[in-house]
Design a protein around this motif. Structure first.
Motif, mmCIF file in Angstrom:
data_model
loop_
_atom_site.group_PDB
_atom_site.id
_atom_site.type_symbol
_atom_site.label_atom_id
_atom_site.label_comp_id
_atom_site.label_asym_id
_atom_site.label_seq_id
_atom_site.Cartn_x
_atom_site.Cartn_y
_atom_site.Cartn_z
ATOM 1 N N VAL A 150 -9.180 11.540 -18.290
ATOM 2 C CA VAL A 150 -8.930 10.450 -17.348
ATOM 3 C C VAL A 150 -7.554 10.648 -16.724
ATOM 4 C CG1 VAL A 150 -8.678 7.966 -17.032
ATOM 5 C CG2 VAL A 150 -10.393 8.842 -18.615
ATOM 6 N N VAL A 151 -7.533 10.702 -15.403
ATOM 7 C CA VAL A 151 -6.275 10.812 -14.674
ATOM 8 C C VAL A 151 -6.048 9.469 -14.010
ATOM 9 C CG1 VAL A 151 -5.116 11.931 -12.746
ATOM 10 C CG2 VAL A 151 -6.581 13.272 -14.279
ATOM 11 N N PHE A 152 -5.015 8.760 -14.459
ATOM 12 C CA PHE A 152 -4.756 7.433 -13.916
ATOM 13 C C PHE A 152 -3.430 7.467 -13.174
ATOM 14 C CE2 PHE A 152 -2.922 3.159 -14.303
ATOM 15 C CZ PHE A 152 -3.901 2.446 -13.632
ATOM 16 N N LEU A 153 -3.489 7.220 -11.873
ATOM 17 C CA LEU A 153 -2.288 7.330 -11.056
ATOM 18 C C LEU A 153 -1.930 5.970 -10.453
ATOM 19 C CD1 LEU A 153 -1.309 10.198 -8.774
ATOM 20 C CD2 LEU A 153 -1.399 7.937 -7.749
ATOM 21 N N VAL A 154 -0.675 5.581 -10.596
ATOM 22 C CA VAL A 154 -0.196 4.335 -9.986
ATOM 23 C C VAL A 154 0.835 4.672 -8.937
ATOM 24 C CG1 VAL A 154 0.621 2.010 -10.453
ATOM 25 C CG2 VAL A 154 -0.218 3.409 -12.320
ATOM 26 N N ALA A 155 0.606 4.219 -7.733
ATOM 27 C CA ALA A 155 1.603 4.385 -6.681
ATOM 28 C C ALA A 155 1.766 3.043 -5.991
ATOM 29 C CB ALA A 155 1.157 5.464 -5.704
ATOM 30 N N GLY A 156 2.595 2.993 -4.977
ATOM 31 C CA GLY A 156 2.754 1.733 -4.256
ATOM 32 C C GLY A 156 4.182 1.505 -3.832
ATOM 33 N N LEU A 157 4.456 0.271 -3.449
ATOM 34 C CA LEU A 157 5.766 -0.060 -2.900
ATOM 35 C C LEU A 157 6.807 -0.259 -3.998
ATOM 36 C CD1 LEU A 157 4.611 -2.550 -0.148
ATOM 37 C CD2 LEU A 157 5.364 -0.204 0.141
ATOM 38 N N ASP A 158 8.067 -0.162 -3.614
ATOM 39 C CA ASP A 158 9.162 -0.504 -4.521
ATOM 40 C C ASP A 158 8.968 -1.935 -5.009
ATOM 41 O OD1 ASP A 158 10.375 1.871 -4.040
ATOM 42 O OD2 ASP A 158 11.900 1.081 -2.673
ATOM 43 N N CYS A 159 9.313 -2.188 -6.242
ATOM 44 C CA CYS A 159 9.307 -3.540 -6.812
ATOM 45 C C CYS A 159 7.910 -4.135 -6.940
ATOM 46 C CB CYS A 159 10.155 -4.517 -5.993
ATOM 47 S SG CYS A 159 11.794 -3.921 -5.664
ATOM 48 N N ALA A 160 6.874 -3.324 -6.740
ATOM 49 C CA ALA A 160 5.521 -3.879 -6.841
ATOM 50 C C ALA A 160 4.992 -3.765 -8.267
ATOM 51 C CB ALA A 160 4.587 -3.181 -5.861
ATOM 52 N N GLY A 161 5.814 -3.242 -9.178
ATOM 53 C CA GLY A 161 5.427 -3.272 -10.587
ATOM 54 C C GLY A 161 4.819 -1.999 -11.140
ATOM 55 N N LYS A 162 5.118 -0.861 -10.550
ATOM 56 C CA LYS A 162 4.566 0.392 -11.067
ATOM 57 C C LYS A 162 5.019 0.619 -12.508
ATOM 58 C CE LYS A 162 6.251 3.014 -7.699
ATOM 59 N NZ LYS A 162 6.757 2.150 -6.605
ATOM 60 N N GLY A 163 6.331 0.463 -12.727
ATOM 61 C CA GLY A 163 6.871 0.683 -14.069
ATOM 62 C C GLY A 163 6.276 -0.290 -15.072
ATOM 63 N N ASP A 164 6.128 -1.529 -14.642
ATOM 64 C CA ASP A 164 5.577 -2.562 -15.522
ATOM 65 C C ASP A 164 4.153 -2.211 -15.954
ATOM 66 O OD1 ASP A 164 5.425 -5.372 -16.619
ATOM 67 O OD2 ASP A 164 3.855 -5.473 -15.086
ATOM 68 N N ILE A 165 3.381 -1.643 -15.038
ATOM 69 C CA ILE A 165 2.002 -1.262 -15.366
ATOM 70 C C ILE A 165 2.000 -0.154 -16.424
ATOM 71 C CG2 ILE A 165 -0.030 -0.048 -14.435
ATOM 72 C CD1 ILE A 165 -0.050 -2.960 -13.706
ATOM 73 N N ILE A 166 2.898 0.803 -16.253
ATOM 74 C CA ILE A 166 2.987 1.905 -17.216
ATOM 75 C C ILE A 166 3.332 1.361 -18.607
ATOM 76 C CG2 ILE A 166 4.163 4.076 -17.765
ATOM 77 C CD1 ILE A 166 2.582 4.198 -15.159
ATOM 78 N N HIS A 167 4.361 0.488 -18.660
ATOM 79 C CA HIS A 167 4.746 -0.104 -19.943
ATOM 80 C C HIS A 167 3.571 -0.843 -20.567
ATOM 81 C CE1 HIS A 167 8.769 1.038 -19.284
ATOM 82 N NE2 HIS A 167 9.041 0.159 -18.347
ATOM 83 N N THR A 168 2.917 -1.635 -19.741
ATOM 84 C CA THR A 168 1.828 -2.460 -20.248
ATOM 85 C C THR A 168 0.708 -1.601 -20.827
ATOM 86 O OG1 THR A 168 2.367 -4.054 -18.532
ATOM 87 C CG2 THR A 168 0.259 -4.325 -19.641
ATOM 88 N N ILE A 186 13.227 -8.648 -4.308
ATOM 89 C CA ILE A 186 14.551 -8.015 -4.319
ATOM 90 C C ILE A 186 15.636 -9.083 -4.476
ATOM 91 C CG2 ILE A 186 16.225 -6.757 -2.890
ATOM 92 C CD1 ILE A 186 13.958 -5.013 -1.903
ATOM 93 N N ASP A 187 15.521 -10.155 -3.691
ATOM 94 C CA ASP A 187 16.513 -11.236 -3.775
ATOM 95 C C ASP A 187 16.572 -11.815 -5.184
ATOM 96 O OD1 ASP A 187 17.056 -10.844 -1.172
ATOM 97 O OD2 ASP A 187 16.006 -12.622 -0.416
ATOM 98 N N LYS A 188 15.403 -12.082 -5.728
ATOM 99 C CA LYS A 188 15.330 -12.709 -7.040
ATOM 100 C C LYS A 188 15.925 -11.795 -8.116
ATOM 101 C CE LYS A 188 11.844 -14.715 -9.908
ATOM 102 N NZ LYS A 188 10.412 -14.607 -10.162
ATOM 103 N N THR A 189 15.592 -10.517 -8.038
ATOM 104 C CA THR A 189 16.074 -9.577 -9.043
ATOM 105 C C THR A 189 17.590 -9.436 -8.955
ATOM 106 O OG1 THR A 189 14.012 -8.401 -8.623
ATOM 107 C CG2 THR A 189 15.592 -7.307 -10.051
ATOM 108 N N GLU A 190 18.103 -9.469 -7.737
ATOM 109 C CA GLU A 190 19.548 -9.327 -7.559
ATOM 110 C C GLU A 190 20.322 -10.561 -8.008
ATOM 111 O OE1 GLU A 190 20.946 -6.241 -4.177
ATOM 112 O OE2 GLU A 190 20.141 -8.137 -3.459
ATOM 113 N N SER A 191 19.691 -11.715 -7.882
ATOM 114 C CA SER A 191 20.417 -12.943 -8.203
ATOM 115 C C SER A 191 20.534 -13.150 -9.715
ATOM 116 C CB SER A 191 19.726 -14.142 -7.555
ATOM 117 O OG SER A 191 18.469 -14.333 -8.169
#
Lengths: 490, 490
Positions: free
Chosen positions: B41-59, B162-167
């Motif tokens: 199984v090859v599972f690839l996650v791509a997409g925009l910045d801050c859209a949660g790619k890293g979070d999906i990998i962790h999960t 982005i705003d929320k993460t920065e604040s």
């Protein structure tokens, strides 16, 4: 790609006359069967000028029932056609289910001509080819059988036909300025045609290359191929059992039969040339290393053709830190758990190194095909996967050389006997070797198909006459040096 | 393409917590099954910045058994990698049979970034995408299941994150200059991303788009999708029976649910606007005819949504010799004997004409899908065939407009009742109409999938709120005039 299709193939009048009636009956019968089964057949003939495209169309129209087929030739687009997207006229000509549509050149005409005369650039050309693939794929997914034949000629053959046609007052009108101009552009056209054929040689719509020099031969070859493709489709073969798809390359002389096995070199000349070449190889590989250019040398050939001997005479000329010889045997468990190309990706040299393969990824389309280790679908798919792989290698700047060492069956027998008598060589003969001999014809066919499908402009096959070992080795050295010189721009 | 994935989709904490345990169990169970079945199984996650790619990998790493999976992220190529062809590092990371390989961005990273920063031109970009297709196809043909998810955000959503993460001082470090720069390039990136997704949205490796704004929603959506794809593969569904492949677009709000059906227009305002627009349409279509530009207007929508009414108010503004209205009903025998797109190719206008379709080629992915007239494989394939078709049309210069007239289920019921009471409208209601009502949800899903797959930069879908007929008509007029003006460069 065109090596096999350039071999002159002929069929004498008597054999031709003997074969036609059966083939006609078969084609008529198949025509009825596809009518009943409701299968659309798209038959496209393209190829070089004077290679007999028109003759094939006439012949098929004569042989088959014209009520159930339509012939479509496309010239310069009419006003009506220009006012629609380019592919409109091809869609309008799509044969309905149960019918055969015969197309001369068809959708390949405009992109090939436009590229030849530089009216479009390479990117636009590639886009057009992708466009063609989508058209053929859409029709094939919808159930159409797409059969494509490319009628080919060597430059010499093309010139000969033009001369002959012109010298006969009856046929002189057939040759215009265009044919002469195209003859001049022969080499340019071949580069473009190779690209087009390679990009559009898809599982849904594979190309079949035929030498078009002799009208008897080409009619039978093309007619047979059409019959075989229809039969295979009717039997639904490609989806079910292995090893029964239509042939990959045309019948007639194989690329190996064209090799002059008498080529020889005396011992003294050999030794002189050898040391000269070895010092050149030494210099060239050092230079390549400095320029960080890698090389991959692939050796394939019959058992006992002398692959090991050649390799052992190349490596002494190289820096030992700089090369690696990889003998390819059965894959390991880990390798088997991946795509079959994985293990070759794995051994890719870093820039500036030489990797020498004693057998290679071509095992997929040779031993694995002939012995049935790979399914029909697997080895057929492998051709384009290998082409893609090699395009990546050469695209990265790797110098890629592929050799097939050819010997005769008799010579092989002689060498096997010698090995049996030489104690330290006896281990070299296994049961496998003897079994492989029985499959000589199957292997010859596989080699022929392999050269047809994977000899590309960026990674051509070098077929080396190896009955005489001295000759073979010098031939390999020479090819090697030439390739290095070209790559290093010396 | 991104319309649906831009809709904010959320899942509250309680529902999330309730769904996780079952999904985890299911994924663990499936992991064992693919291990046993030897499926890669090859599972690839791509997409925009801050859209949660890293979070999906962790999960996924948390939810599943890490011993049977590997995670691969690729940064700038190392020296080791630069000295091999580009795809070498991906081949080296190919998961063995029975394992899951998780890739963040993977082979999509370099071409997307290189194109965004104009380091490569369009032709090279297309070549890279073709290259990716060959990689994925090679792996898929070898038996790998390739699952690709694209995590998406609207521009507003991205800015908000982005705003929320920065604040928050705890997370501020996550936002660097790159995120800000990418936000500025949002629109440019979307054009490039659409091209990439469309070109690589193959049957072997389809894309699945998910809104990434809410972490609960995206985790469940992506996890479910992975589970569904593996289940479908294990059942070998795609090769056998119809209508059971994995979903085409993500769960959550549909594109239709986002339409504001309250939009209204008073009768007086309508009549004023109508005559103003009609004279503009008259002028614009005359101009287009002079410039030999064709137009094709496609009207789709619920039964009784008012397609006919809109069409009847457009045509009076046009020269009668200049347009044709084509109502699409069941295909004729002749049409049925060809590819389903044949009949639409057939009716293509010559340059300078307008063709108005009352229903269209989209029947393939709407009624034919929902009613089961087209097999699962057929309607899935149709998306890219339609995209190719429309690319040819617009590439030829045809102005192509696609409208979906949306009404609520209640409004439809009301209109059906009115029709029953109006004598001359009674013929309009058939058994079919009533049956279709029962399949409202299935149609809504089909519309959602259709917009996800076929709303392209060159032929976007226009979803029109049509509970109020006046509003709907003016909306169509306005869109039409805008498109003509842009096309004629006014």
């Amino acid at each position: 790609m065109f090596e096999v299709a350039e071999l002159k193939s002929t069929l004498d009048k008597t054999s031709y006359a003997a074969q036609v009636p059966d083939l006609r009956m078969q084609l008529l019968d198949l025509q009825q069967k596809i009518e009943t089964a409701g299968i659309t057949v798209v038959f496209l003939v393209a190829g070089l000028d004077c290679a007999g495209k028109g003759d094939i169309i006439h012949t098929l129209n004569e042989w088959m029932d014209p009520r159930y087929m339509g012939t479509h030739a496309f010239g310069r687009p009419s006003e009506d056609e220009r006012e629609r997207p380019n592919h409109w006229r091809y869609w309008m000509a799509q044969p309905p289910r149960g019918r055969i549509g015969i197309f001369t050149v068809g959708w390949y005409g405009p992109p090939l001509a436009d590229r030849l005369y530089s009216r479009i650039d390479e990117a636009a050309f590639l886009a057009e080819l992708a466009h063609i693939n989508r058209l053929e794929k859409a029709w094939a997914s919808d159930g159409a059988l797409v059969v494509k034949c490319w009628l080919h000629l060597s430059k010499k053959q093309q010139r000969k036909i033009i001369d002959k046609t012109e010298s006969d007052p009856e046929t002189r009108w057939k040759i215009t300025e265009i044919e002469h101009e195209h003859l001049k552009l022969y080499d340019d056209f071949l580069v473009i045609a190779e690209k087009a054929l390679r990009e559009t040689n898809t599982p849904e719509a594979p190309w079949f290359l035929v030498n078009g020099y002799d009208s008897h031969y080409r009619r039978i070859a093309v007619g047979r191929h059409l019959a075989q493709c229809i039969t295979a489709r009717l039997e639904g073969v490609r989806n079910k059992c292995a090893k029964s798809g239509p042939p990959v390359s045309s019948p007639g002389p194989s690329i190996l039969s064209a090799v002059d096995l008498k080529a020889q070199l005396g011992k003294k000349a050999y030794q002189e040339e050898k040391s000269a070449f070895q010092s050149r190889i030494s210099r060239l590989t050092r230079l390549a290393r400095q320029q960080k250019r890698s090389a991959m040398l692939v050796f394939e050939g019959w058992d006992a053709a002398g692959k090991g001997g050649v390799i052992r005479r190349i490596t002494p000329a190289m820096d030992a830190r700089n090369y690696r010889v990889i003998p390819i045997a059965a894959p390991t468990d880990e390798e088997r758990a991946h795509h079959y190309l994985w293990r070759f990706w794995r051994h890719l040299p870093r820039d500036g190194n030489v990797t020498i393969y004693d057998r290679s990824w071509y095992g997929r389309v040779l031993v694995e095909r002939v012995e049935g280790f790979a399914s029909d679908e697997e080895w057929r798919r492998a051709y384009s996967e290998i082409n893609d792989f090699e395009e990546e290698l050469t695209g990265h700047g790797i110098i890629l050389l592929k050799f097939w060492l050819h010997i005769s069956k008799d010579e092989q027998a002689k060498r096997f006997r010698e090995r049996e008598q030489t104690r330290y060589k006896r281990y070299k003969i296994t049961e496998d070797d003897l079994r492989n001999r029985e499959k000589w014809e199957a292997y010859e066919q596989a080699v022929n198909d392999m050269v047809t499908q994977t000899s590309t402009s960026y990674a051509p096959w070098h077929i080396v006459a190896a009955n005489d070992k001295y000759h073979a080795r010098i031939e390999v050295f020479r090819t090697l040096c030439k390739a290095y010189q070209r790559a290093l721009k010396l």
